[in-house]
Write a protein that holds these residues in place. Structure first.
Motif, PDB file in Angstrom:
ATOM      1  N   ALA A  50       0.822  -1.215   0.000  1.00  0.00           N
ATOM      2  CA  ALA A  50       0.000   0.000   0.000  1.00  0.00           C
ATOM      3  C   ALA A  50       0.853   1.261   0.000  1.00  0.00           C
ATOM      4  N   SER A  51       2.002   1.201   0.671  1.00  0.00           N
ATOM      5  CA  SER A  51       2.878   2.373   0.761  1.00  0.00           C
ATOM      6  C   SER A  51       3.962   2.382  -0.319  1.00  0.00           C
ATOM      7  N   LEU A  52       3.853   1.476  -1.271  1.00  0.00           N
ATOM      8  CA  LEU A  52       4.781   1.346  -2.400  1.00  0.00           C
ATOM      9  C   LEU A  52       6.215   1.032  -1.960  1.00  0.00           C
ATOM     10  N   HIS A  53       6.341   0.296  -0.876  1.00  0.00           N
ATOM     11  CA  HIS A  53       7.660  -0.219  -0.499  1.00  0.00           C
ATOM     12  C   HIS A  53       7.882  -1.586  -1.120  1.00  0.00           C
ATOM     13  N   LEU A  54       6.825  -2.119  -1.733  1.00  0.00           N
ATOM     14  CA  LEU A  54       6.850  -3.430  -2.354  1.00  0.00           C
ATOM     15  C   LEU A  54       5.886  -3.384  -3.535  1.00  0.00           C
ATOM     16  N   LEU A  55       6.277  -3.957  -4.649  1.00  0.00           N
ATOM     17  CA  LEU A  55       5.421  -3.978  -5.828  1.00  0.00           C
ATOM     18  C   LEU A  55       4.483  -5.171  -5.763  1.00  0.00           C
ATOM     19  N   GLU A  56       3.197  -4.872  -5.760  1.00  0.00           N
ATOM     20  CA  GLU A  56       2.154  -5.891  -5.721  1.00  0.00           C
ATOM     21  C   GLU A  56       1.364  -5.815  -7.018  1.00  0.00           C
ATOM     22  N   GLY A  74      17.702 -11.314  -0.142  1.00  0.00           N
ATOM     23  CA  GLY A  74      16.728 -11.471   0.935  1.00  0.00           C
ATOM     24  C   GLY A  74      16.027 -10.215   1.391  1.00  0.00           C
ATOM     25  N   THR A  75      16.217  -9.100   0.692  1.00  0.00           N
ATOM     26  CA  THR A  75      15.526  -7.853   1.042  1.00  0.00           C
ATOM     27  C   THR A  75      15.005  -7.178  -0.227  1.00  0.00           C
ATOM     28  N   VAL A  76      14.159  -6.181  -0.028  1.00  0.00           N
ATOM     29  CA  VAL A  76      13.661  -5.393  -1.153  1.00  0.00           C
ATOM     30  C   VAL A  76      14.829  -4.578  -1.714  1.00  0.00           C
ATOM     31  N   VAL A  77      14.929  -4.525  -3.020  1.00  0.00           N
ATOM     32  CA  VAL A  77      16.011  -3.794  -3.689  1.00  0.00           C
ATOM     33  C   VAL A  77      16.025  -2.342  -3.218  1.00  0.00           C
ATOM     34  N   ASP A  78      17.196  -1.871  -2.819  1.00  0.00           N
ATOM     35  CA  ASP A  78      17.343  -0.480  -2.380  1.00  0.00           C
ATOM     36  C   ASP A  78      16.882   0.479  -3.472  1.00  0.00           C
ATOM     37  N   GLY A  79      16.120   1.475  -3.082  1.00  0.00           N
ATOM     38  CA  GLY A  79      15.654   2.504  -4.005  1.00  0.00           C
ATOM     39  C   GLY A  79      14.336   2.189  -4.676  1.00  0.00           C
ATOM     40  N   LEU A  80      13.855   0.948  -4.567  1.00  0.00           N
ATOM     41  CA  LEU A  80      12.612   0.585  -5.246  1.00  0.00           C
ATOM     42  C   LEU A  80      11.438   1.466  -4.828  1.00  0.00           C
ATOM     43  N   PRO A  81      11.225   1.738  -3.533  1.00  0.00           N
ATOM     44  CA  PRO A  81      10.078   2.585  -3.168  1.00  0.00           C
ATOM     45  C   PRO A  81      10.112   3.968  -3.827  1.00  0.00           C
ATOM     46  N   GLU A  82      11.279   4.572  -3.893  1.00  0.00           N
ATOM     47  CA  GLU A  82      11.391   5.898  -4.523  1.00  0.00           C
ATOM     48  C   GLU A  82      11.017   5.817  -5.999  1.00  0.00           C
ATOM     49  N   VAL A  83      11.483   4.776  -6.670  1.00  0.00           N
ATOM     50  CA  VAL A  83      11.193   4.607  -8.090  1.00  0.00           C
ATOM     51  C   VAL A  83       9.701   4.347  -8.308  1.00  0.00           C
ATOM     52  N   LEU A  84       9.102   3.508  -7.478  1.00  0.00           N
ATOM     53  CA  LEU A  84       7.668   3.234  -7.625  1.00  0.00           C
ATOM     54  C   LEU A  84       6.840   4.499  -7.445  1.00  0.00           C
ATOM     55  N   ARG A  85       7.217   5.339  -6.491  1.00  0.00           N
ATOM     56  CA  ARG A  85       6.469   6.590  -6.279  1.00  0.00           C
ATOM     57  C   ARG A  85       6.568   7.500  -7.500  1.00  0.00           C
ATOM     58  N   VAL A  86       7.718   7.529  -8.154  1.00  0.00           N
ATOM     59  CA  VAL A  86       7.864   8.337  -9.373  1.00  0.00           C
ATOM     60  C   VAL A  86       7.030   7.736 -10.504  1.00  0.00           C
ATOM     61  N   LEU A  87       7.101   6.430 -10.684  1.00  0.00           N
ATOM     62  CA  LEU A  87       6.344   5.791 -11.766  1.00  0.00           C
ATOM     63  C   LEU A  87       4.847   6.016 -11.602  1.00  0.00           C
ATOM     64  N   LEU A 130      16.004   9.176 -12.779  1.00  0.00           N
ATOM     65  CA  LEU A 130      15.932  10.078 -13.925  1.00  0.00           C
ATOM     66  C   LEU A 130      15.139   9.439 -15.063  1.00  0.00           C
ATOM     67  N   GLU A 131      15.413   8.170 -15.335  1.00  0.00           N
ATOM     68  CA  GLU A 131      14.662   7.453 -16.366  1.00  0.00           C
ATOM     69  C   GLU A 131      13.187   7.351 -15.988  1.00  0.00           C
ATOM     70  N   ALA A 132      12.907   7.071 -14.719  1.00  0.00           N
ATOM     71  CA  ALA A 132      11.524   6.948 -14.246  1.00  0.00           C
ATOM     72  C   ALA A 132      10.783   8.273 -14.413  1.00  0.00           C
ATOM     73  N   LYS A 133      11.431   9.373 -14.059  1.00  0.00           N
ATOM     74  CA  LYS A 133      10.789  10.690 -14.210  1.00  0.00           C
ATOM     75  C   LYS A 133      10.473  10.973 -15.664  1.00  0.00           C
ATOM     76  N   HIS A 134      11.409  10.672 -16.534  1.00  0.00           N
ATOM     77  CA  HIS A 134      11.209  10.909 -17.961  1.00  0.00           C
ATOM     78  C   HIS A 134      10.043  10.074 -18.491  1.00  0.00           C
ATOM     79  N   ASP A 135      10.052   8.783 -18.190  1.00  0.00           N
ATOM     80  CA  ASP A 135       9.009   7.914 -18.719  1.00  0.00           C
ATOM     81  C   ASP A 135       7.656   8.187 -18.078  1.00  0.00           C
ATOM     82  N   ALA A 136       7.631   8.474 -16.786  1.00  0.00           N
ATOM     83  CA  ALA A 136       6.362   8.807 -16.128  1.00  0.00           C
ATOM     84  C   ALA A 136       5.764  10.058 -16.759  1.00  0.00           C
TER      85      ALA A 136
END
Length: 141
Positions: A50-56, A74-87, A130-136
């Motif tokens: 729900a908080s975009l710390h994990l892609l569902e 064994g953990t969520v990839v670093d930076g994924l939440p920030e990227v999901l919020r941009v997307l 940067l890529e996420a911002k451009h594509d979003a």
């Protein structure tokens, strides 16, 4: 109705090949299996999604899936939440986000470039953002 494709593990009714999303997204966890893998409870998984710390991803038939590619060591990839919020600023389609993260595109030399999730694993958060911002932006235009 959701924006999701059919269950990626399901065969077509006519006996044809399975859904191509399975090849694009790759293996997925269920809520139970990702909770066990991360050492979380299922409510923690729900909150993280729900908080975009994990892609569902929700399939057309209501099954919740969690792509394996978003975990590393064994953990969520670093930076994924920030990227999901941009997307999310470009589209609400989590299937589009998953495809964007896990697809390798050919470079100018014809050799496939690393996918965005691979770049995140390598610590290239600034590049991926940067890529996420451009594509979003292009998705929302």
């Amino acid at each position: 109705m959701s924006d999701s494709p059919p269950n990626p593990d399901a065969s077509r009714p006519d006996g044809g090949e399975s859904n191509p999303w399975a090849d694009i997204i790759g293996p997925c966890y269920t809520s139970q299996s990702i909770a066990r893998t991360l050492g979380w409870t299922e409510p923690q998984v729900v909150e993280a999604a729900a908080s975009l710390h994990l892609l569902e991803l929700r399939t057309e038939d209501g099954v919740l899936l969690y792509p394996q590619f978003q975990l590393w060591n064994g953990t969520v990839v670093d930076g994924l939440p920030e990227v999901l919020r941009v997307l999310r600023t470009g589209t609400e389609s989590r299937w589009t986000w998953a495809q964007w993260l896990n697809t390798r595109l050919p470079g100018s030399d014809g050799v496939d470039e690393p996918s965005c999730i691979e770049r995140l694993r390598e610590g290239q958060l600034d590049y991926v953002l940067l890529e996420a911002k451009h594509d979003a932006w292009s998705w929302s235009s």
